[in-house]
Write an enzyme that holds these catalytic residues in place. Structure first.
Site, PDB file in Angstrom:
ATOM      1  N   ASP A   1     -75.172   3.560 -38.230  1.00  0.00           N
ATOM      2  CA  ASP A   1     -73.859   3.745 -37.401  1.00  0.00           C
ATOM      3  C   ASP A   1     -72.757   3.498 -38.560  1.00  0.00           C
ATOM      4  O   ASP A   1     -71.621   3.467 -37.922  1.00  0.00           O
ATOM      5  CB  ASP A   1     -73.756   2.977 -36.428  1.00  0.00           C
ATOM      6  CG  ASP A   1     -74.189   1.369 -36.611  1.00  0.00           C
ATOM      7  OD1 ASP A   1     -74.481   0.929 -37.894  1.00  0.00           O
ATOM      8  OD2 ASP A   1     -74.129   0.499 -35.836  1.00  0.00           O
TER       9      ASP A   1
ATOM     10  N   GLU B   1     -79.132 -10.666 -45.321  1.00  0.00           N
ATOM     11  CA  GLU B   1     -78.699 -10.279 -46.668  1.00  0.00           C
ATOM     12  C   GLU B   1     -79.095 -11.416 -47.853  1.00  0.00           C
ATOM     13  O   GLU B   1     -79.468 -11.072 -48.965  1.00  0.00           O
ATOM     14  CB  GLU B   1     -77.077 -10.045 -47.043  1.00  0.00           C
ATOM     15  CG  GLU B   1     -76.854  -8.709 -45.983  1.00  0.00           C
ATOM     16  CD  GLU B   1     -76.566  -9.207 -44.686  1.00  0.00           C
ATOM     17  OE1 GLU B   1     -75.888  -8.475 -43.513  1.00  0.00           O
ATOM     18  OE2 GLU B   1     -76.703 -10.435 -44.127  1.00  0.00           O
TER      19      GLU B   1
END
Length: 328
Positions: free
Chosen positions: A186, A274
């Site tokens: 997205d 992350e």
């Protein structure tokens, strides 16, 4: 008509032909000139169309030149995806990048019990027959978002990204330099981002800014005068080891081979995915700044609005559908 002519003791046949229609055709100089002009105009149009097709930004031309000499590093783009009304639209938009960028290999991992024909047909229709890997793995029920859960409440894409990394470790050509990028379906990506990724050196993690994320117009690394990363401007959870978005970095493939323990985990705090993967692979001072020393924004953390289908729901209550027999 034939006429016989007798000369001595020899007989000869003299044949008279009617005038040929072709002999009456005359091409005037003006017609020749018009034909030449038309030919030149057509030639110029073909040439211009050819240039429009082949010419592009300098960075894209350079990528195609390296592709011809087999020196262009491959980029493995890992995309977790799941069934929803906008899935095909999102993946179609991303597929256009793959049509443009010659060295992208799409590892698309479905959150399902089996791969779907919708995704496979989309990939084939985009002409990516030899440039995709379609996988599937289901997220455990306890980690699936439910109903009106906000999308940040549970880690997403953990199983899918880890399966893709397993596939890479087992199937990628480890003797050739390549780059791994986690490409959510997205976000919005500039083609130029992938031209930057091929600058990532073996054994390094490249990093760049991301727009519209973390409550800021742009999240970016902070560099010193030697263009070394010394910090980040993150406003949300800035204490994270790597306070950046998943779209903010690309990783040299050899690091995943060297460090097989580098995987994503459910057992981390919110916003730490992350940092979890990068902590195995690099340190802040080893990061390689890209995108004009982190001054250019080439990726944006966009998000598609949840599709409103109240009229469709009303149809379903009548045992009808607007998309009966149609793949949307």
């Amino acid at each position: 008509m034939r006429h016989l002519a007798v000369k001595g003791n020899q007989t000869g046949v003299v044949i008279h032909h009617p005038p040929s229609a072709m002999s009456e055709v005359r091409i005037r100089p003006r017609q020749v000139l018009v034909l030449i002009i038309v030919f030149i105009v057509l030639l110029l149009m073909v040439h211009r169309n050819g240039k429009r097709t082949c010419d592009g930004p300098v960075y894209l031309q350079a990528m195609y030149s390296r592709q011809l000499t087999d020196t262009l590093p491959k980029i493995y783009a890992i995309t977790p995806t799941y069934a929803r009304p906008a899935q095909k639209a999102e993946l179609t938009r991303l597929s256009h990048l793959f049509m443009l960028v010659p060295n992208l290999h799409w590892i698309i991992v479905e959150d399902s019990n089996a791969t779907t024909s919708l995704v496979r047909n989309l990939l084939l229709r985009a002409g990516l027959e030899n440039r995709f890997t379609q996988l599937n793995i289901k997220t455990p029920p306890e980690f699936k978002l439910q109903g009106k859960d906000p999308n940040w409440i549970k880690p997403r894409g953990v199983e899918q990204r880890n399966l893709a990394l397993n596939w890479l470790r087992a199937n990628a050509d480890v003797d050739r330099h390549a780059v791994v990028f986690f490409m959510d379906d997205d976000n919005s990506y500039s083609v130029e981002l992938f031209a930057e990724m091929i600058k990532i050196k073996p054994g390094h993690v490249g990093i760049w800014p991301v727009g519209l994320v973390g409550g800021l117009m742009v999240e970016r690394p902070l560099l010193d005068q030697d263009n070394k990363v010394i910090g980040f401007n993150a406003a949300w959870r800035p204490e994270r080891p790597f306070p950046i978005d998943m779209a903010a970095f690309g990783i040299s493939l050899d690091l995943f081979i060297k460090y097989p323990q580098a995987v994503f985990s459910y057992e981390v705090q919110r916003g730490y995915q992350e940092s979890e993967i990068l902590r195995y692979l690099t340190t802040r001072d080893q990061l390689q700044p890209l995108a004009n020393n982190c001054r250019d924004v080439l990726v944006w953390h966009t998000r598609t609005e949840k599709t409103k289908l109240s009229a469709e729901d009303a149809l379903k209550r009548q045992h009808k559908r607007s998309d009966e027999g149609i793949e949307v």
